[in-house]
Every structure is written in structure tokens, then in C-alpha cells.
Enzyme design. Structure first.
Site, short mmCIF file in Angstrom:
data_model
loop_
_atom_site.label_atom_id
_atom_site.label_comp_id
_atom_site.label_asym_id
_atom_site.label_seq_id
_atom_site.Cartn_x
_atom_site.Cartn_y
_atom_site.Cartn_z
N GLU B 49 -20.74 37.42 -3.64
CA GLU B 49 -21.72 36.37 -3.31
C GLU B 49 -21.95 36.24 -1.81
OE1 GLU B 49 -19.23 36.00 -5.45
OE2 GLU B 49 -20.02 35.22 -7.35
N PHE B 111 -13.39 24.03 -15.63
CA PHE B 111 -13.31 25.45 -15.31
C PHE B 111 -14.48 25.85 -14.38
CE2 PHE B 111 -14.46 29.92 -16.37
CZ PHE B 111 -13.33 30.51 -15.81
N GLN B 112 -14.16 26.53 -13.34
CA GLN B 112 -15.13 26.96 -12.32
C GLN B 112 -15.94 25.80 -11.74
OE1 GLN B 112 -17.25 30.49 -13.76
NE2 GLN B 112 -15.61 31.75 -12.91
N LYS B 161 -25.24 22.79 -15.20
CA LYS B 161 -25.69 23.60 -16.31
C LYS B 161 -26.57 22.79 -17.28
CE LYS B 161 -24.27 27.05 -19.57
NZ LYS B 161 -23.24 27.86 -20.18
N MET B 475 -12.87 45.00 19.64
CA MET B 475 -13.01 43.92 20.61
C MET B 475 -11.70 43.15 20.77
SD MET B 475 -14.97 42.67 22.81
CE MET B 475 -16.75 42.68 22.65
#
Lengths: 161, 567
Positions: B49, B111-112, B161, B475
Site C-alpha cells: 500500500e 478484525f482489521q 464497509k 549519505m
């Protein structure tokens, strides 16, 4: 530049997390909120937040600019240098113990403090005033033995918009 | 017309003229993905993502339009945070749609589930949790408007949802959103002050930043500089807003800026800064920044003014409109620079440039990273959109690639996000399939989002990765060399995959280049094929980025590096 307490009045849209946005923005940028008061205005969808913060003029301007960037903020005004009235409220419970009982009753009468509830063993006072008045009352309450206390943030209103 | 939330989302994307989104499906966004299956909107399936957000960000930087991505709830949403913070620091307009558990489960540690609006509050311009399908259409419209208006920025819209499954009346012609007043107001009094300051200035300097590119004001800035012969320096984010091949261009200022740009800033008597926020990497020690100059700062965001550097004349406004007003005012009042003073000033800058040119030494059999970048410019004639990762690769690109056009240099300036360049390049290439798009990478950064090579392979998104492979986190190693007596604590990246085999395993072309003589041909070969290519350039391991302003020093006190480099 001189550091002092500034009173900032913020009009915001009354959204669920608007207070979190304001507190988060200031906290995240390292600015401190000294006192805070929030409620709706005559329009339900708009809330007014009055906060105080201590800083010099440059710091306060940065705070105003940061707040103004927030999408839910309608306006930000520093009331410190405009004509305005200020009030805070304190609720205090004093326990009427044998040794203090008479002293407390006398102080309540002498200072004309407003008793909002009392019983055999306690008295609850409501004190409103500007910061100086509240500080004075606190100094006088201290020796009486404060059992519990709650204090609002400062509210302020301009004489004209 | 009654539609489901998921249908309204896609209808609104059409309304906003979105034809491409970057995303990754999951449980909470199944309804949306089911609608996408039937939709004409193109969806690029990334492999992480974070890649989706960087791709949308790259798309936005290259096109100036709002980039869009779509991810699921919980970890899908939290994986976007670095991408969102990257866009936020550089004021990039993107809209991130995240799935969320049903409203009835919010707060239950379902969940999630993650409180993604809470998590991203400090790193978005604004965010929304859509609590009912009735507010969905207006919220989406508002999200796009907020992302692109004023000082742009990322907006997150969290979509539970059940809101996606619920139905409501949808009428695109009748969606009302709050009015945001961002109209430009001309400020004649301030323009006359600029006129006065310019008339008295003997050593004026323009400083251009990301706000000029975001505000589409590169044309106006260029006209101002050329018409009145004012030299121009720029921040990292400003590269491309003034032609890098123009004699008036001094290069970037700041920590790894050119010597003459930093000397010009330190000696100018008037600094007109446009669309910059005076980041600490740009100013060096604040107290000694532009010590002889009056500073005019033009910016759209009042919070950028007097934040780091206190300026004499702030002008709050859109960069394009303000510069336009200024150009008109100067022409109307017949501003003419003092020719002899200007000639002297430009000659002085030229002397600094001759004294310490931007250079490196390509001798021997080891490829110098700067040489690869110069060859890239040669091979492409500069006609390429370049993204970078972060670190030495980024600074060398800023120093050695001459960007002539805005929106052609795409880099994570503010947040400095390693792993940005590859997914951003994918986003750019999707926007401009016919343009050459290159990610200049380091071997550390590229490994942070290397999985996106699969995305490039799947859709044949023909980005070219120029990997400047020095086997170090270069760097950080440079700072360890300079400030920690060469104690290279955990910066040696010699243990790395075989990048050529890795490229091939992903299904793209891999090349390894180890000799300076092969650099140009490798680049030509890479651009000759319409496929993604990863070029593993084995470069000098301990090359440093010079010149450099050491932390805590003034811009005028640059560390020029070893003389060997300058010979």
C-alpha cells in the site's frame, strides 16, 4: 518579546473530531494550551473554542496561523488586545469539620460566596470571576481546607465584533 | 436514482475526472472492488500500500492533478501512512480512500480495524470518516476540493464497509459542499514596496521553491528573472521551476547547494523568495542566513511566513497571480535595473562559480555516480521525468541533472522517504506513457519498495531504474565519515541481492555496468526498449556529496571536499 497569556477565540465547525484536530495541531507543533473551553454557539453546527496560551506575540501568531490552516476552523481571533470580558468558574467543596465549621461559615458570609448545595458535613460553592477574582478567592479558600475542586477554562467575549 | 455507496464512490471519481487509481484490495473494500470490476476506471494493482500512495503522489506531481489510491482497512490503511506523510510535507494533492470495518464495529477492536483518521490527523491536510451513505457524495467532492485548493495536500477518506453497501438517492448535479474562499486578492501597496526594494537593490536574488511548481507559476517566475536579469537559485522542491540550463540559474542552495548559489544568498541585498518555507536544510544557521538582505516572501500559506526566517515583506497569495501582478506593476511603473550594478553582481557570482565549480573526477576504471547522472542527461537530452530515492542519489541528481521544466523532478523533499522513487516513477509513467521516466536510486532505498518491480512488470510500465550501487547507505556513511571518525555503524549494504537476477526474476530487464566506458551505451540500450529496465551501476563506494554546509554552519562556510575532486 514579552511572554504573556493570550486569549484565543476560535470558531469551528461542530464536527466529531474538531477538538482533537486543534489539540493535536498545537501539541504536535510544541505549543501549550493553558486553559480550554468549548461549546456550541447559537448555531448548532458551529462551536466556539476559547483557549489561552502563554507566549510572545510571534509565537501566538504562529499558533493562529497553524489553526487557520485547519479545514474545520472558521476564524481565529486573539482577544488579548481587544476589548473583551473574561470569566472562569470554580466549584469548591469544603468539608464542615468541627474545627473549621465556624470559620467556613463566616468566610462564606463575608465574601458573599454563592452556596449551591450544602449539607450537614459539606458546603459546595460556585465562584465566578475573571482571573484576578478567582485567584483572590482561591487564596482565601486555601486556609479553609478545600476538599475537592473543579475549575472551568476561561471564556471570553468581545464588546463588539 | 438509488445507488449503493460503492457505486456512488465510482460515480464521484468519474465526476472528478479520475481515470486511474492505484490500490490494493482487502476484506473491507470488497464491495468497491466488485464495482471496479465492472468499471472503466483503470486500476493499478501495487504490491504494497505504501507503493500505491507514492504512485498516486508521483502521478500528482507530474500532472498537477489529484492522485488517487484505494486500500483496505487496518494494515492496508496503516501502510499508507508514510506515503501520506511524504505527500503532506511536500504539499502534494492526493486522495486516499481506506476501507473501514462496519460502523457498528468501530471502536470494538474488530478484525482489521484501525483508527486511521486518528492516526493520519497530523499528516493529512484533512481527513474524513464517512458515517452514513447520505454524506458520501458530498464528502468525496469536498475531499478532492480540499486536496487541490489553496496549499494542496493529502486528504484521507475512511469508508466503512456497511456505508459502501447501503443505498441512497444519488444526484450528481445536486451535491453541495462548504464554500472555501481561496480567491486571490491583489495587494498594490505591497507591490509598490517590492518595486522600491528592487529599485534600491544592487544585488537582488530570486529564490524559487515548490510553491512555484505547485502554483503553476514557473512561467511568471522565469519571465521576472529574465526580463530584469535577476539571478535565480532554488530549493530542492523548486528544481525545474526555472530552466537549469539558463545562465541566470545558480543551482540549488543549501546544505548541498552550489558554492555560488550559497555565496549569492549570503551576499545579496534583496532576496525575493517565492513558494518556499525556509527549511533547515536550505538555510544553514538561521542567524546568518542572507545576512545582508531584505527578504520578500511570497507564499500562499500564512503559516509559512515568519516561521523560520523573519522577513521584511511577506506577501500572502497564490504564487502565479502574485507574480503576474508584480510583473504588471513593474512594467507599468517602468522598473529598470541599474545596469552597471547588475553587471557587477552577475560578474561576482560568475567568479564564485569559477572558483568552485560543481565537479567531480571521473578517472580510472571506477564509475562515478555523478558521471552516470550527466550521461543520463546527455542520452535523454534532458527530456525525461526523473524521480529519485533519498540520500546521495537524490543530492547528486539535484546537483548534476539540469532540469529545464517544472514537474520533471519528482522527489521526496520534506520527509525524505527512502523507497519513494520507484513507485513514484510508476505513477508518473502511468500518467505519461510516452515520456521517458527514470528512477535514480541507491542500493539502500531501492530495496525499501523493490516489490513494485512486479507492478511495473505486470502492466509493462516501462520505467528505467538507474541504480547507483555503492554498497552503502551512502549519505549516512558520508556523515559517519565526516562526523563520526569513519565508524561505519550498520551502513555497509554489501550483503545485497544480485540486482540483475532480481530484475529478471520480476520479469524485467536487468543490466550490470561496471566500467565508465559502458555507461552511455547501457543507458541508450535501456531507453531503446519499451520495457522496465533496472541498470545496476557499480559506482565508487566512498564518494561523498560535495560541496556541503556542515550542520550548524552558515551557507557561506562550505566544506568543498578534497581538492582531488576539484582537479
Amino acid at each position: 518579546m514579552e511572554k504573556k497569556e493570550h486569549i484565543i477565540s476560535i470558531l469551528v465547525y461542530n464536527k466529531p473530531d474538531v477538538l482533537a484536530r486543534i489539540a493535536g495541531t498545537l501539541g504536535g507543533k510544541g505549543y501549550n494550551i493553558e486553559s480550554l473551553s468549548v461549546n456550541t454557539t447559537t448555531q448548532y453546527e458551529i462551536s466556539k473554542i476559547v483557549m489561552t496560551s502563554i507566549g510572545n506575540q510571534a509565537t501566538i501568531s504562529r499558533i493562529e496561523n497553524q489553526l487557520q490552516r485547519l479545514v474545520d476552523v472558521i476564524s481565529v481571533d486573539d482577544l488579548t488586545n481587544v476589548e473583551s470580558v473574561h470569566r472562569e468558574m470554580v466549584l469548591v467543596r469544603l468539608d464542615l469539620t468541627e474545627d473549621k465549621k465556624d470559620q467556613i461559615k463566616k468566610a462564606v458570609d463575608d465574601n458573599q460566596w454563592k452556596v449551591i448545595k450544602s449539607g450537614e458535613h459539606y458546603v459546595i460553592l460556585e465562584i465566578t470571576g475573571d482571573k484576578a477574582q478567582i485567584d483572590l478567592a482561591m487564596a482565601r479558600l486555601e486556609p479553609l481546607g478545600i476538599a475537592d475542586i473543579t475549575r472551568t477554562g476561561l471564556v471570553a467575549l468581545e464588546l463588539k465584533n | 436514482m438509488k445507488l449503493k455507496g460503492s457505486q456512488i464512490l465510482l460515480e464521484m471519481l468519474k465526476e472528478e475526472k479520475v481515470d486511474l487509481i492505484f490500490g490494493y484490495p482487502g476484506g473491507a473494500v470488497l464491495d468497491i472492488y466488485d464495482q471496479l470490476y465492472k468499471s472503466k476506471i483503470k486500476h493499478i494493482l501495487v504490491r504494497h500500500e505504501q507503493g500505491a500512495v507514492h504512485a498516486a503522489d508521483g502521478y500528482a506531481r507530474a500532472t498537477g492533478r489529484v492522485g488517487v489510491c484505494l486500500v483496505t482497512s487496518g494494515p492496508g490503511a496503516t501502510n499508507t501512512v508514510t506515503g501520506i506523510a511524504t505527500a503532506n510535507m511536500d504539499s502534494i494533492p492526493i486522495v486516499v480512500f481506506t476501507g473501514q470495518v462496519p460502523t457498528t464495529l468501530i471502536g470494538n477492536d474488530a478484525f482489521q480495524e484501525s483508527d486511521i483518521t486518528g492516526i493520519t490527523r497530523p499528516c493529512t491536510k484533512h481527513n474524513f470518516l464517512v458515517r452514513s451513505v447520505e454524506e458520501l457524495a458530498a464528502t468525496i467532492k469536498e475531499a478532492f476540493h480540499i486536496a487541490r485548493s489553496g496549499r494542496p495536500g493529502p486528504v484521507l477518506v475512511d469508508l466503512p464497509k456497511n456505508v459502501m453497501a447501503a443505498e441512497t438517492e444519488f444526484d450528481p448535479a445536486n451535491i453541495k459542499i462548504r464554500n472555501y474562499d481561496v480567491t486571490h486578492k491583489p495587494v498594490p501597496k505591497k507591490l509598490s514596496q517590492v518595486f522600491e526594494m528592487l529599485s534600491h537593490a544592487k544585488r537582488p536574488l530570486l529564490m524559487t521553491g515548490g510553491g512555484v511548481i505547485l502554483g503553476r507559476a514557473a512561467g511568471e517566475l522565469t519571465e521576472l528573472a529574465r526580463k530584469y536579469q535577476i539571478p535565480v537559485t532554488g530549493t530542492l522542491m523548486g528544481l525545474g521551476s526555472f530552466p537549469g540550463t539558463d545562465p541566470l540559474w545558480l543551482g540549488m542552495l543549501g546544505m548541498h547547494g552550489t558554492y555560488h548559489a550559497n555565496m549569492a544568498v549570503s551576499h545579496c541585498d534583496l532576496l525575493i523568495a517565492v513558494g518556499v518555507r525556509f527549511d533547515d536544510r536550505v538555510t544553514g544557521t538561521i542567524e546568518t542566513f542572507a545576512p545582508n538582505a531584505q527578504i520578500v516572501q511570497i507564499d500562499i500559506d500564512p503559516s509559512s511566513i515568519n516561521r523560520n526566517v523573519v522577513v521584511e515583506l511577506p506577501i500572502i497569495g497564490e504564487t502565479k497571480a502574485t507574480l503576474n501582478d508584480l510583473l504588471h506593476f513593474l512594467a507599468e511603473h517602468k522598473y529598470a535595473p541599474d545596469k552597471s550594478a547588475r553587471k557587477e553582481w552577475l560578474a561576482e557570482i560568475e567568479q564564485w562559480k569559477e572558483k568552485v565549480p560543481l565537479t567531480y573526477c571521473q578517472n580510472g576504471e571506477i564509475i562515478k555516480p555523478q558521471y552516470v547522472i550527466e550521461m543520463l542527461h546527455k542520452v535523454t537530452n534532458g527530456d525525461v521525468i526523473v524521480t529519485t530515492e533519498v540520500g546521495q542519489n537524490q543530492m547528486w541528481t539535484a546537483q548534476f541533472f539540469k532540469f529545464d521544466k517544472p514537474n520533471s523532478f519528482i522527489t521526496s523533499g520534506g520527509l525524505g522517504t527512502m523507497g519513494y522513487g520507484l513507485p513514484a516513477a510508476i505513477g508518473v509513467k502511468c500518467a505519461f506513457p510516452d515520456k521517458n521516466v527514470v528512477d535514480i536510486a541507491g542500493d539502500g532505498s531501492i530495496q525499501m519498495n523493490i516489490q513494485e518491480l512486479a507492478t511495473a512488470a505486470q502492466y509493462n510500465i516501462a520505467v528505467k531504474v538507474v541504480l547507483l550501487n555503492n554498497g552503502f547507505l551512502g549519505m549516512v556513511r558520508q556523515w559517519q565519515e565526516l562526523f563520526y571518525e569513519k565508524r561505519y555503524s550498520h551502513t555497509d549494504m554489501t550483503y545485497a541481492p544480485d540486482f540483475v537476477k532480481l530484475a529478471e526474476a520480476f520479469g524485467i530487464i536487468g543490466m550490470r555496468i561496471t566500467k565508465p566506458a559502458d555507461v552511455e551505451k547501457a543507458l541508450r540500450d535501456a531507453f531503446a526498449v519499451d520495457k522496465p529496465v533496472l541498470m545496476d551501476f557499480r559506482v565508487s563506494r566512498e564518494e561523498c556529496v560535495y560541496p556541503m554546509v556542515r550542520p550548524g554552519e552558515s551557507l557561506s562556510e562550505m566544506d568543498l571536499g578534497t581538492r582531488e575532486m576539484i582537479n
